[in-house]
Scaffold this active site. Structure first.
Site, PDB file in Angstrom:
ATOM      1  N   SER A 296       0.787  -1.222  -0.025  1.00 47.65           N
ATOM      2  CA  SER A 296       0.068   0.059  -0.055  1.00 47.65           C
ATOM      3  C   SER A 296       0.644   1.339  -0.130  1.00 47.65           C
ATOM      4  O   SER A 296       1.830   1.400   0.545  1.00 47.65           O
ATOM      5  CB  SER A 296      -0.788   0.058   1.157  1.00 47.65           C
ATOM      6  OG  SER A 296      -1.584   1.417   1.218  1.00 47.65           O
ATOM      7  N   LYS A 351      -4.621  -6.671   3.463  1.00 49.15           N
ATOM      8  CA  LYS A 351      -4.687  -5.715   2.428  1.00 49.15           C
ATOM      9  C   LYS A 351      -5.938  -5.332   1.996  1.00 49.15           C
ATOM     10  O   LYS A 351      -6.338  -4.240   1.953  1.00 49.15           O
ATOM     11  CB  LYS A 351      -3.850  -5.970   1.198  1.00 49.15           C
ATOM     12  CG  LYS A 351      -3.895  -4.976   0.208  1.00 49.15           C
ATOM     13  CD  LYS A 351      -3.170  -3.692   0.859  1.00 49.15           C
ATOM     14  CE  LYS A 351      -3.020  -2.491  -0.235  1.00 49.15           C
ATOM     15  NZ  LYS A 351      -3.804  -2.251  -1.544  1.00 49.15           N
ATOM     16  N   HIS A 354      -7.712  -3.434   4.722  1.00 49.83           N
ATOM     17  CA  HIS A 354      -6.774  -2.207   4.535  1.00 49.83           C
ATOM     18  C   HIS A 354      -7.757  -1.301   3.438  1.00 49.83           C
ATOM     19  O   HIS A 354      -7.908  -0.124   3.859  1.00 49.83           O
ATOM     20  CB  HIS A 354      -5.473  -2.122   4.180  1.00 49.83           C
ATOM     21  CG  HIS A 354      -4.885  -0.875   3.665  1.00 49.83           C
ATOM     22  ND1 HIS A 354      -5.137  -0.452   2.674  1.00 49.83           N
ATOM     23  CD2 HIS A 354      -3.929  -0.179   4.323  1.00 49.83           C
ATOM     24  CE1 HIS A 354      -4.235   0.834   2.327  1.00 49.83           C
ATOM     25  NE2 HIS A 354      -3.894   0.967   3.511  1.00 49.83           N
ATOM     26  N   ASN A 355      -8.053  -1.839   2.595  1.00 50.92           N
ATOM     27  CA  ASN A 355      -8.510  -1.002   1.446  1.00 50.92           C
ATOM     28  C   ASN A 355     -10.105  -0.699   1.702  1.00 50.92           C
ATOM     29  O   ASN A 355     -10.739   0.281   1.473  1.00 50.92           O
ATOM     30  CB  ASN A 355      -8.730  -1.719   0.127  1.00 50.92           C
ATOM     31  CG  ASN A 355      -7.408  -1.531  -0.680  1.00 50.92           C
ATOM     32  OD1 ASN A 355      -6.361  -1.440  -0.103  1.00 50.92           O
ATOM     33  ND2 ASN A 355      -7.385  -1.933  -1.905  1.00 50.92           N
ATOM     34  N   GLU A 358      -9.810   1.960   4.023  1.00 50.79           N
ATOM     35  CA  GLU A 358      -9.759   3.174   3.180  1.00 50.79           C
ATOM     36  C   GLU A 358     -10.794   3.826   2.441  1.00 50.79           C
ATOM     37  O   GLU A 358     -11.203   4.816   2.464  1.00 50.79           O
ATOM     38  CB  GLU A 358      -8.644   2.812   1.971  1.00 50.79           C
ATOM     39  CG  GLU A 358      -8.556   3.768   0.956  1.00 50.79           C
ATOM     40  CD  GLU A 358      -7.576   3.016  -0.309  1.00 50.79           C
ATOM     41  OE1 GLU A 358      -6.318   2.574   0.348  1.00 50.79           O
ATOM     42  OE2 GLU A 358      -7.895   2.880  -1.351  1.00 50.79           O
TER      43      GLU A 358
HETATM   44  C1  6PG Z   1      -3.308   1.604  -1.546  1.00 48.94           C
HETATM   45  C2  6PG Z   1      -4.582   1.503  -2.344  1.00 48.94           C
HETATM   46  C3  6PG Z   1      -4.324   0.771  -3.699  1.00 48.94           C
HETATM   47  C4  6PG Z   1      -5.829   0.687  -4.390  1.00 48.94           C
HETATM   48  C5  6PG Z   1      -6.367   2.077  -4.932  1.00 48.94           C
HETATM   49  C6  6PG Z   1      -7.492   2.106  -5.711  1.00 48.94           C
HETATM   50  O1  6PG Z   1      -3.127   0.811  -0.529  1.00 48.94           O
HETATM   51  O2  6PG Z   1      -2.094   1.802  -2.143  1.00 48.94           O
HETATM   52  O3  6PG Z   1      -5.530   0.742  -1.605  1.00 48.94           O
HETATM   53  O4  6PG Z   1      -3.934  -0.439  -3.527  1.00 48.94           O
HETATM   54  O5  6PG Z   1      -5.350  -0.093  -5.597  1.00 48.94           O
HETATM   55  O6  6PG Z   1      -6.555   2.715  -3.572  1.00 48.94           O
HETATM   56  O7  6PG Z   1      -8.589   1.495  -5.063  1.00 48.94           O
HETATM   57  P1  6PG Z   1     -10.228   1.461  -5.945  1.00 48.94           P
HETATM   58  O8  6PG Z   1      -9.969   1.730  -7.418  1.00 48.94           O
HETATM   59  O9  6PG Z   1     -10.859   0.216  -5.771  1.00 48.94           O
HETATM   60  O10 6PG Z   1     -10.597   2.735  -5.140  1.00 48.94           O
END
Ligand code: 6PG
Length: 627
Positions: A296, A351, A354-355, A358
């Site tokens: 990430s 991960k 994590h997303n 996010e």
């Molecule tokens: C990270 C992000 C990354 C992710 C983008 C796009 O941790 O660097 O999570 O891995 O791919 O943020 O995610 P979306 O296109 O699903 O918003």
């Protein structure tokens, strides 16, 4: 070094004899000019401008092979120059010594080579034969490709570089792959870089990156997998930064034939954790280790230090630990934001969550923005100023900081944010996180609400419902400290749900995950790094459910009324704030006296005799009523 037979191939005039000789000198090996193996009849034909047939070439190729085999079996390395224009010819030349043969293809275009041949004196090959050579030329799948237009010294240096084994291999030079490669190289790791070849769209990608970035100058670029694999020290360590899903499976299938027992493949893409588990098992049968790792931090993180979440066989992790920890971001004590997460696909699971976190963090900020903009009537720079102020406090987070920055960006006279279509994309990890939560029976309501908010935004264009907007003259907005409380509390709920989800998966799949350590590697490098994550490192050392922590609990009680007021006020303004509402609702259930589940249980029992339990009955007995 093991002995090898190096064969310089290409059409007549490509420079294979000159370069081959020089290379042989560099190696201190014997040089053999393939032309000297031609029988007299072939030379006569060529001098007369008559192209050779496959039959003409057969004995010639067999003789070269005989010589090469003799040298190889006597333990010598040697260099040959031989046009070997067709795959069938190369098979003949390399028979019985295939693994020891290194093909070096001197590639050039017809015009350049034609000019060279014309200027060459005393050679039996007539320039007119050149076109016939190009006509039958089949470029090799597996060879070191060299551009003949380069000067001799550069050619020799490039070949030597390509033949020197690299410590680490990286596949896929998209935005993330390129940044990671620069990060690895900047830490002094010798690299082989591979990018697929797609005519017209992806050509010489590795070579181009190498010449573009000074830190990559000592890296070696490849477009054929065999040479790439051969260029790596064993056990090989190959980091994949390619598209998750089918493309990853296809690539693994192509790569495996060139690997040996004990080699390690590391998948750094956003792969589904179930796929990672499947790949670990599949590759184990072939004696190859597989590590799935979350990475990430976006492009910048990949370059300067991402947060890294690897999982798989522990002995395989040991082989790659040095490399991953070297490029990772550092936490405030200077320790790498990379830790062995656990077995199976647990790294990609972590991960994925994590997303999910996010998604919800992004949505919460967006909801505060929408309130400040359309209820409080602030302009983007004013909102940016609020976010900047908050970012200096315990609300500090990477996502809040970037939102403050993007709000002040202009395009012409307009705020860029006002020009961006109100329609959110996603690449799937939020969807997987929601499904995983549901499968585990975990109420990750913030992740889910944030994901669904993105989905709703995509149908808005087509299904716009005309309705009454709120009459605002009698509405009052709430104060900034109250909005701040609402946001702070919703974030706490988001993190509580995210870590509960990880904890549940850990128990269900016997992963034995260390939540505090996961929070620690999320304190830097990753997208959800924040001051709160720093706090959580300590909290999670004691309590996996952060609501059991006295300090967190106190914050819940203090901030709850702010969240409630924010929700009520935003709804009066007809604003969409699904993730704040999800947080408030979750707290209402957990903190309130009134539940809805007793009614649900009674209904289930009424129509389906599904039974229910009674308050205060410590036996846990199930009751059924004839309603
Ligand atoms: C990270 C992000 C990354 C992710 C983008 C796009 O941790 O660097 O999570 O891995 O791919 O943020 O995610 P979306 O296109 O699903 O918003």
């Amino acid at each position: 070094m093991e002995n090898r037979i190096y064969i310089f191939m290409g059409v007549s005039g490509c420079g294979k004899t000159t370069i081959g000789k020089l290379f042989a000198e560099t190696l201190g090996a014997k040089f053999y000019d393939g032309d000297t193996f031609h029988p007299e009849s072939n030379i006569e034909k060529m001098a007369a401008g008559i192209p050779l047939t496959d039959d003409d070439r057969y004995n010639w190729l067999v003789d070269i092979n005989k010589q090469a085999r003799e040298l190889f079996s006597s333990g010598q390395s040697a260099v040959f120059a031989c046009s070997a224009l067709k795959e069938a010819y190369r098979v003949l030349v390399a028979q019985q010594i295939g693994d020891a043969v290194v093909w070096i293809y001197l590639k050039g275009d017809v015009d350049t080579i034609h000019l060279r041949l014309k200027n060459r004196k005393g050679h039996f090959m007539s320039p007119e034969l050149l076109q016939s050579q190009f006509d039958i030329l089949e470029e090799p799948d597996s060879a070191i490709y060299i551009d003949t237009a380069l000067d001799t010294n550069t050619i020799i240096q490039t070949i030597v570089k390509k033949l020197t084994k690299s410590e680490f291999g990286l596949v896929g030079l998209g935005v993330m792959g390129k940044s990671l490669a620069r990060n690895f190289a900047g830490k002094g790791i010798s690299l082989s870089l591979y990018n697929r070849f797609i005519k017209g769209s992806e050509e010489q990608i590795a070579e181009k990156s190498i010449s573009e970035y000074p830190e990559l100058h000592s890296a070696v670029g490849f477009e054929d997998l065999k040479s790439f694999a051969e260029s790596l020290e064993r056990p090989r360590k190959i980091f994949l930064m390619i598209k998750a899903g089918e493309e990853t499976d296809t690539f693994i299938d192509e790569l495996v034939p060139y690997l040996n027992n004990g080699d390690v493949i590391i998948d750094g893409g956003n792969s589904y954790y179930g796929d990672t588990q499947r790949r670990i098992l599949f590759l184990k049968l072939k004696g190859i280790h597989f590590i799935g790792t979350g990475v990430s931090g976006g492009e910048q993180g990949a370059l300067t230090g991402p947060s890294i979440m690897p999982s798989g066989p522990a002995e395989a992790y040991k082989l790659v630990e040095r490399y991953l920890t070297l490029i990772a971001a550092k936490d405030k004590s200077g320790d790498p934001c990379c830790t062995y997460i656990g077995i199976d696909g647990s790294g990609h699971f972590v991960k994925m969550i994590h997303n999910g976190i996010e998604y919800a963090e992004m949505q919460l900020i967006a909801e505060v923005y929408v309130y400040l903009r359309y209820a409080v009537k602030m302009q983007p720079p004013q909102i940016a100023a609020v976010f900047t102020e908050w970012d200096k406090s315990e609300l500090n987070s990477y996502l809040l900081g970037i939102t403050a920055a993007l709000l002040v960006k202009k395009e012409g006279d307009a705020w860029l944010i006002d020009l961006i279509l109100d329609k959110a994309g996603n690449k799937g990890t939020g969807n997987w996180a929601t499904i995983a939560a549901s499968e585990l029976g975990q109420p990750a309501t913030l992740i889910t609400s944030a994901l669904l908010a993105r989905y709703v935004s995509t149908i808005k264009e087509n299904i716009r419902v005309n309705g009454e907007q709120a009459t605002e003259h009698n509405l009052e907005t709430i104060s900034l400290p109250e909005i701040r409380d609402a946001y702070r509390l919703a974030r706490i709920v988001n993190h509580q749900q995210g870590f509960m989800l990880i904890d549940e998966a850990s128990k269900k799949y016997s992963w034995d995950l260390n939540l505090a350590e996961i929070a620690r590697i999320w304190t830097n490098g990753c997208i959800i790094r924040s001051a709160f994550m720093e706090e959580l490192v300590l909290v999670l050392k004691k309590d996996s459910n952060i609501f059991e922590n006295a300090t967190v609990l106190k914050q819940l009680k203090i901030a709850k009324s702010g969240l409630k007021m924010f929700a009520v006020s935003a709804l009066q303004y007809d604003l969409s704030i699904p993730s704040h509402l999800a947080a408030l609702d979750y707290l209402n259930v957990l903190m309130g006296n009134y539940a809805t589940a007793n009614i649900i249980q009674a209904q289930r029992d009424y129509f389906g005799a599904h039974t229910y339990q009674k308050i205060g009955d410590s036996t846990g007995k199930y009751y059924h009523t004839e309603w």
